[in-house]
Write an enzyme that holds these catalytic residues in place. Structure first.
Site, short mmCIF file in Angstrom:
data_model
loop_
_atom_site.label_atom_id
_atom_site.label_comp_id
_atom_site.label_asym_id
_atom_site.label_seq_id
_atom_site.Cartn_x
_atom_site.Cartn_y
_atom_site.Cartn_z
N ARG A 239 51.24 32.00 44.21
CA ARG A 239 50.23 32.85 43.59
C ARG A 239 48.87 32.40 44.08
O ARG A 239 48.56 31.20 44.12
CB ARG A 239 50.26 32.78 42.07
CG ARG A 239 49.09 33.56 41.43
CD ARG A 239 49.25 33.83 39.95
NE ARG A 239 48.10 34.49 39.38
CZ ARG A 239 47.83 35.80 39.48
NH1 ARG A 239 48.66 36.58 40.17
NH2 ARG A 239 46.77 36.32 38.95
N GLU A 243 39.53 32.31 39.63
CA GLU A 243 39.09 31.69 38.38
C GLU A 243 38.70 32.71 37.30
O GLU A 243 38.03 33.70 37.57
CB GLU A 243 37.88 30.80 38.67
CG GLU A 243 37.26 30.14 37.46
CD GLU A 243 36.01 29.36 37.81
OE1 GLU A 243 35.72 28.38 37.12
OE2 GLU A 243 35.34 29.73 38.79
N CYS A 257 44.64 37.10 32.99
CA CYS A 257 44.54 35.98 33.93
C CYS A 257 45.40 34.78 33.55
O CYS A 257 46.20 34.32 34.35
CB CYS A 257 43.08 35.57 34.08
SG CYS A 257 42.06 36.87 34.84
N GLY A 287 34.70 35.78 37.46
CA GLY A 287 34.27 37.16 37.21
C GLY A 287 34.23 38.01 38.45
O GLY A 287 33.28 38.73 38.69
N ARG A 288 35.31 37.92 39.27
CA ARG A 288 35.36 38.63 40.56
C ARG A 288 34.22 38.21 41.47
O ARG A 288 33.66 39.02 42.21
CB ARG A 288 35.34 40.15 40.37
CG ARG A 288 36.49 40.70 39.58
CD ARG A 288 36.47 42.21 39.59
NE ARG A 288 37.21 42.73 38.47
CZ ARG A 288 36.96 43.89 37.88
NH1 ARG A 288 36.00 44.66 38.32
NH2 ARG A 288 37.67 44.29 36.87
N ASP A 326 33.73 44.60 42.87
CA ASP A 326 34.38 43.32 43.11
C ASP A 326 33.68 42.64 44.27
O ASP A 326 33.46 43.27 45.31
CB ASP A 326 35.86 43.55 43.42
CG ASP A 326 36.71 42.30 43.31
OD1 ASP A 326 36.22 41.22 43.67
OD2 ASP A 326 37.87 42.40 42.88
N ARG A 328 34.82 39.49 45.38
CA ARG A 328 35.67 38.39 45.83
C ARG A 328 35.97 38.48 47.32
O ARG A 328 36.15 37.48 48.00
CB ARG A 328 36.98 38.37 45.03
CG ARG A 328 36.80 37.86 43.63
CD ARG A 328 38.06 37.97 42.84
NE ARG A 328 38.43 39.36 42.59
CZ ARG A 328 39.50 39.73 41.91
NH1 ARG A 328 40.33 38.81 41.44
NH2 ARG A 328 39.75 41.00 41.70
N LYS A 355 44.61 41.14 47.81
CA LYS A 355 45.18 39.85 48.23
C LYS A 355 46.37 40.04 49.17
O LYS A 355 46.49 39.36 50.18
CB LYS A 355 45.59 39.05 47.00
CG LYS A 355 44.42 38.60 46.13
CD LYS A 355 44.90 37.90 44.86
CE LYS A 355 43.72 37.52 43.97
NZ LYS A 355 44.15 36.94 42.68
#
Length: 414
Positions: A239, A243, A257, A287-288, A326, A328, A355
């Site tokens: 995985r 955070e 989460c 928070g993305r 987002d 990330r 991902k």
């Protein structure tokens, strides 16, 4: 008492010193690649932009200012060597595979011993150790018979025995720019401008290609033999988790989460006990990557909007506050997998399309995708989950349409 006498300030935005060692990113050996030297005590030795410790470099500055830490201190690396040696793997010498961390970062005391003896302040950017991880969800799985103690992966008391590695970011700017589809010049300029001019070397030192950004890094937890991660014949359960302090630590129920993280850990333990290996990569992207303040503002906006907190407006509220859904941007995420030598993930415990796409497009094969069981989704988190599934997240079940999303509603603030 700290020294308060005036001191000359040395600007490092232009070359002026001698003795800096070259960095040849992607070279076949550590000696040819060269060390990462982010020291502040001897500017002539610096060969990077920024300094070590990521966001914690500011705390180090406070310690120096307060007189608690000598700016001349060099770490004594005696007995700090990794408990498990990772690599080297072929991915380490492919500059297209790893651009956001130093693959040699855990082994500097070994591979750069000569340079350290010569006076260079070379610091690890990766540390590898052993730990016992104790989670109430794992103990519950043990008590209910979903997991069995074996004394190797899981103790009778419910402690999972892991190898874990902490990793600080080390960015090779030409490779980072290529990942994001922009020029290196544009990347440098925007990094300089959007950090308020914190790093003038970004625009004045084109000869320095490595940047130590002031952001958080990541931690990996390995269940089983770390060397098995690089063997595609050994079943890998993994995985990649971003955070979420509110849920991961404090159990807030507005998102999935923590339930998804602990479910993944249970799957990793079970996979390791089947003769495979488990991996959780935990990135500091609160928070993305928008930050916790922005995240909480979005929570209020969602709960107070006309009609309440509904799944059809889930992403819209984030974009209204942050300007983007987002931040990330998973383009850099696969680097840690390549550092570990991963070629195939047999069971990916993630529903994220971003991902999955980043991992597979980096050349890593993914077999089965494992979604979070419905019974682990908190009631107030159904807004998030239904919105994500409708937006393209993996699910073996039903994908809600627009009308159905309007009916999925979370509780109010009171």
């Amino acid at each position: 008492m700290p020294d308060t006498s005036p001191r000359h300030i040395r600007l490092t935005s232009h070359a002026g010193g001698y003795g800096a060692l070259p960095i040849r990113w992607g070279a076949p050996t550590a000696a040819e690649r060269g060390p990462i030297v982010g020291t502040t005590s001897k500017p002539s030795h610096r060969n990077v932009i920024g300094t070590h410790s990521g966001s914690y470099s500011v705390y180090r500055a406070l310690a120096v200012a307060a007189g608690a830490l000598s700016r001349e201190h060099k770490p004594d690396l005696t007995n700090t060597s990794p408990t498990d040696f990772i690599g080297p793997y072929p991915q380490w010498t492919d500059p297209a595979r790893i651009v956001s961390l130093d693959p040699w970062g855990a082994r500097v005391a070994e591979v750069f011993a000569g340079e350290i003896a010569a006076g260079y302040d070379i610091r690890p950017t990766i540390a590898v150790t052993k730990a016992h991880v104790i989670l109430p969800e794992v103990i519950d799985a043990l008590q209910k018979g979903r997991l069995k103690a074996d004394g190797t992966v899981l103790t009778p008391g419910g402690a999972a025995m892991v190898t874990k590695a902490a990793i600080e970011p080390v960015w090779w700017l030409p490779g980072v720019a290529q990942r994001f589809g922009c020029s290196e010049a544009d990347l440098r300029r925007v990094l300089f401008e959007e950090t308020g001019g914190m790093y003038p070397e970004l625009v004045t030192r084109s000869d320095l290609e490595v940047f130590l950004p002031p952001i958080g890094g990541l931690t990996v937890y390995i269940f089983g033999n770390p060397q098995d991660l690089a063997n595609p014949q050994v079943e890998l359960t993994a995985r990649v988790h971003d955070e979420c302090n509110g849920s991961d630590v404090f159990g807030s129920d507005i998102c999935t989460c923590r339930p998804y993280l602990t479910h993944a850990i249970e799957e990793c333990i079970a996979g390791a006990q089947r003769g495979g290996v488990g991996l959780v990569a935990y990135s500091r992207k609160e928070g993305r990557a928008l930050g916790e303040v922005t995240k909480f503002l979005v929570y209020n906006a969602r709960k107070r909007q006309a009609g309440g907190d509904t799944a059809d407006q889930y992403f819209a509220r984030t974009e209204c506050v942050a300007g983007v859904q987002d931040m990330r941007f998973q383009e850099l995420m696969p680097d840690v997998l390549h550092w570990l030598g991963v070629k195939k993930i047999h069971r990916l415990v993630s529903m994220s399309n971003m991902k999955y796409d980043a991992i597979t497009q980096s050349g890593i094969e993914v077999g089965e995708r494992v979604n979070i069981p419905d019974e682990l989704i908190p009631a107030d988190a159904k807004v998030e989950m239904e919105a994500k599934v409708a937006a393209g997240y993996f699910t073996p079940g039903h994908v809600p349409d627009t009308d159905e999303l309007k009916q999925v509603k979370g509780r109010g603030l009171e």
